[in-house]
Scaffold this motif. Sequence first.
Motif, mmCIF file in Angstrom:
data_model
loop_
_atom_site.group_PDB
_atom_site.id
_atom_site.type_symbol
_atom_site.label_atom_id
_atom_site.label_comp_id
_atom_site.label_asym_id
_atom_site.label_seq_id
_atom_site.Cartn_x
_atom_site.Cartn_y
_atom_site.Cartn_z
ATOM 1 N N GLN A 54 91.241 -21.553 106.926
ATOM 2 C CA GLN A 54 91.584 -21.121 108.279
ATOM 3 C C GLN A 54 92.549 -19.950 108.257
ATOM 4 O O GLN A 54 92.414 -19.012 109.053
ATOM 5 C CB GLN A 54 92.178 -22.284 109.065
ATOM 6 C CG GLN A 54 91.184 -23.357 109.402
ATOM 7 C CD GLN A 54 91.833 -24.561 110.054
ATOM 8 O OE1 GLN A 54 93.051 -24.605 110.250
ATOM 9 N NE2 GLN A 54 91.025 -25.567 110.383
ATOM 10 N N PHE A 55 93.498 -19.983 107.351
ATOM 11 C CA PHE A 55 94.446 -18.872 107.231
ATOM 12 C C PHE A 55 93.722 -17.583 106.849
ATOM 13 O O PHE A 55 93.969 -16.523 107.432
ATOM 14 C CB PHE A 55 95.515 -19.197 106.187
ATOM 15 C CG PHE A 55 96.398 -18.032 105.861
ATOM 16 C CD1 PHE A 55 97.402 -17.642 106.736
ATOM 17 C CD2 PHE A 55 96.212 -17.310 104.693
ATOM 18 C CE1 PHE A 55 98.216 -16.557 106.442
ATOM 19 C CE2 PHE A 55 97.018 -16.229 104.393
ATOM 20 C CZ PHE A 55 98.019 -15.847 105.272
ATOM 21 N N GLU A 57 90.594 -16.821 107.295
ATOM 22 C CA GLU A 57 89.760 -16.366 108.412
ATOM 23 C C GLU A 57 90.603 -15.691 109.488
ATOM 24 O O GLU A 57 90.195 -14.712 110.087
ATOM 25 C CB GLU A 57 89.006 -17.546 109.023
ATOM 26 C CG GLU A 57 87.869 -18.048 108.183
ATOM 27 C CD GLU A 57 87.207 -19.269 108.784
ATOM 28 O OE1 GLU A 57 87.653 -19.733 109.866
ATOM 29 O OE2 GLU A 57 86.258 -19.777 108.175
ATOM 30 N N ARG A 58 91.775 -16.229 109.738
ATOM 31 C CA ARG A 58 92.634 -15.714 110.799
ATOM 32 C C ARG A 58 93.351 -14.424 110.385
ATOM 33 O O ARG A 58 93.477 -13.490 111.179
ATOM 34 C CB ARG A 58 93.661 -16.790 111.169
ATOM 35 C CG ARG A 58 94.497 -16.470 112.372
ATOM 36 C CD ARG A 58 95.427 -17.623 112.746
ATOM 37 N NE ARG A 58 96.303 -17.990 111.647
ATOM 38 C CZ ARG A 58 96.329 -19.187 111.055
ATOM 39 N NH1 ARG A 58 95.506 -20.135 111.451
ATOM 40 N NH2 ARG A 58 97.149 -19.442 110.073
ATOM 41 N N GLU A 59 93.819 -14.344 109.145
ATOM 42 C CA GLU A 59 94.680 -13.245 108.729
ATOM 43 C C GLU A 59 93.959 -12.118 108.000
ATOM 44 O O GLU A 59 94.397 -10.978 108.043
ATOM 45 C CB GLU A 59 95.789 -13.779 107.818
ATOM 46 C CG GLU A 59 96.729 -14.751 108.496
ATOM 47 C CD GLU A 59 97.538 -14.115 109.614
ATOM 48 O OE1 GLU A 59 97.866 -12.920 109.515
ATOM 49 O OE2 GLU A 59 97.817 -14.818 110.601
#
Length: 76
Positions: A54-55, A57-59
């Motif tokens: 998730q990190f 994908e987000r960052e």
Amino acid sequence: MTFRSIRFRLTCWYLAALSLSLALFGTSVWFVMRDQMVQNRMESIDRRLEALGQFLEREALADDLPAIVEEAREYS
């Protein structure tokens, strides 16, 4: 007290039965606890990998991901 008396033989049988029971109980508890600890560890690893995904994908943008991977390899 002689070794052939009924008291001595019954005491030996009770001691053997108790020892076997305790050994089986202790062994089963050990296996159950070991399996539970392994399962908890695997769940923890899965949660950490999910959070890392998730990190990323987000960052990280798709174009920046190879550069980030190369930078991480340099430090490892």
